[in-house]
Scaffold this active site. Structure first.
Site: not given
Length: 510
Positions: A51-52, A56, A88, A144
């Site tokens: 899972d990168l 984006y 974040r 993914e």
């Protein structure tokens, strides 16, 4: 436009994956009563889930290194579909309104993310890189991939028996790797080493970081991959399966339990994962049928024997857009033309010939905001299909006319209408020679009745929608076949339409 970020697309894909789960159902009947029968596991597989991280945003930071150290948000319409970890840390979250994000972080840099070209190209580079090591790679959305490395593990242990004594690379779910009590599972230990090597390759060759989950099934590998983020990996040992399933706080967190299914389960009084685990199978069968009932209970127990299915070229290409209101035929005509123009370019590059054109609409509904989709489809005449693959500009006007005929079959334009989404899709893609030989007869047989199309869409949607998926519908746009409602995802068996989707999902922060 793609709706939500990479994580959102996944749910759709995952539901499609789970739809093939349990074949045949692991149920036996004694005296007219249904009893659960735990499947006999095959040789223990080693499955990886990659899972990168904030995909984006990573792509944009690679394209423009000046964005690496600033708070970055990827915007689609009025939503932040994903953001980097700098943003974040400053309080920005995925699916936050742009106005709220700018208020929370005035220095936020925004990049428009409606054009998925760069994301799509980078996504396929990751899949191709993984396939250069092992052919058993299955895409799940743009960011993914599942990978069955069982044979790689066996070869490594056979060639170097000492490798079986490797310690675990990265984290072990719910356990301290320095604890002497940690059980050594040689195959998973070697799998964790391979996962670390592959993550290093992805970073070295493509500049991307990501997380990985190592487990004995696709379901468990996906569940555990997000345990530690970003850019980390976690191994789930068999003795911890009960722990990870018990950590899910609600039925919607069980991979494969979509919006509609959760509502039906709640109507049966099922609220927690444990409720579903312990609920009498016979009662589930009465509500869902044997196959679905057993599948749902198996999912809640962490049981999954779904194989990794190598992803080939997508079997459909689609694009969609959502909006607050569209209520005139002229607006519909222009939007259909724009969407078809986008797909025609991709179709020409693909080189195959589509046999079917499908149009999907979503009407406004105050009570059923995200799931009220309707579809109609029709065969594409061979002479138009040939124009599509050759790049002939005449194809656009003819396809727009065909799409508008489908639109008028669904919408009475003599009365007021309020649409919030349009999707156009080319499906049943064939190599040129195959398409020519089949001609219009093949097109006829690939045509499904509107009733079957809607029923299939409802069935897929039932096992695929998630809370994030719902939000995605608000903004999404490029869809490839099944996984959530608006993200362009292309799966081998059939792309993943976020528009009529299906399968597992843990909300991810990745």
């Amino acid at each position: 436009m793609d709706v939500g970020d990479e994580d959102i697309e996944d749910e759709t894909d995952w539901n499609s994956i789970c739809s093939d789960f349990v074949q045949p159902p692991h149920v036996v009947i004694h005296g007219g009563k249904y009893c659960s029968k735990v499947p006999v596991p095959p040789v223990q597989r080693v499955i990886l889930h990659f899972d990168l991280d904030c995909f984006y945003a990573q792509v944009e930071m690679i394209r423009n290194p000046a964005l690496r150290n600033v708070p970055l948000g990827i915007q689609q319409k009025y939503i932040i579909v994903t953001c980097n970890y700098v943003a974040r840390d400053l309080g920005v979250t995925k699916l936050m309104l742009v106005t709220d994000a700018k208020e929370k972080c005035p220095q936020l840099v925004l990049v428009k993310g409606e054009d998925l070209t760069h994301y799509r190209e980078t996504s396929y580079k990751v899949t191709e890189l993984l396939m250069s090591f092992c052919p058993l790679v299955e895409r799940l959305g743009f960011d993914e991939n599942f990978m069955d490395i069982t044979e790689m593990v066996e070869r490594r242990i056979e060639q170097n028996p000492e490798s079986a004594h490797y310690s675990y690379e990265g984290h072990v779910y719910n356990l301290d790797t320095s604890d002497a009590k940690v059980m050594v599972h040689p195959r998973l230990a070697v799998g964790s080493r391979i996962a670390a090597e592959l993550r290093a390759e992805i970073h070295s060759k493509l500049g991307l970081t990501g997380c990985a989950g190592i487990a004995t099934s696709k379901l468990l590998a996906k569940l555990v991959s997000g345990a530690f983020k970003p850019n980390q990996q976690t191994t789930l040992l068999p003795e911890s399966v009960k722990d990870i399933m018990g950590s899910l706080n609600g039925l919607r967190k069980v991979p494969g339990v979509g919006h509609q299914t959760a509502k039906r389960l709640q109507a049966l009084g099922l609220v927690s994962v444990q409720d579903l685990q312990l609920f009498p199978l016979a009662d589930l069968v009465r509500e869902f049928g044997v196959s679905t009932a057993q599948r749902l209970q198996n999912l809640a127990l962490g049981i999954d024997d779904t194989p990794v299915t190598p992803t080939g070229a997508p079997q459909s290409l689609s694009d969609e857009d959502s909006f607050k209101k569209m209520s005139s035929t002229n607006e519909v005509w222009q939007k259909v033309k724009d969407l078809l123009s986008s797909i025609l370019d991709r179709m020409h590059k693909d080189g195959r010939q589509p046999l079917t054109l499908r149009l999907t609409i979503r009407r406004y509904s105050a009570t059923n905001k995200w799931f009220s989709r309707e579809s109609r489809q029709c065969p594409i005449p061979n002479h138009i299909g040939q124009k599509i693959t050759s790049g002939n500009c005449d194809a656009l006007a003819q396809l727009v006319s065909m799409a508008m005929k489908l639109f008028h079959k669904m919408v009475d334009t003599n009365t007021a209408f309020h649409l919030t989404l349009l999707n156009v899709c080319f499906s049943n893609l064939q190599a040129k020679c195959a398409a020519v030989s089949k001609g219009s007869i093949a097109s006829f047989f690939t045509h499904r009745s509107p009733e079957k199309t809607q029923a299939s869409s409802r069935c897929q949607e039932d096992l695929s929608q998630s809370v994030l998926g719902n939000l995605r519908g608000q903004v999404g746009s490029d869809v490839e076949a099944g996984n959530s409602s608006l993200i362009a995802c292309e799966r081998g068996k059939g792309s993943i339409n976020i528009m009529s989707p299906p399968t597992m999902c843990l909300p991810s922060t990745g």
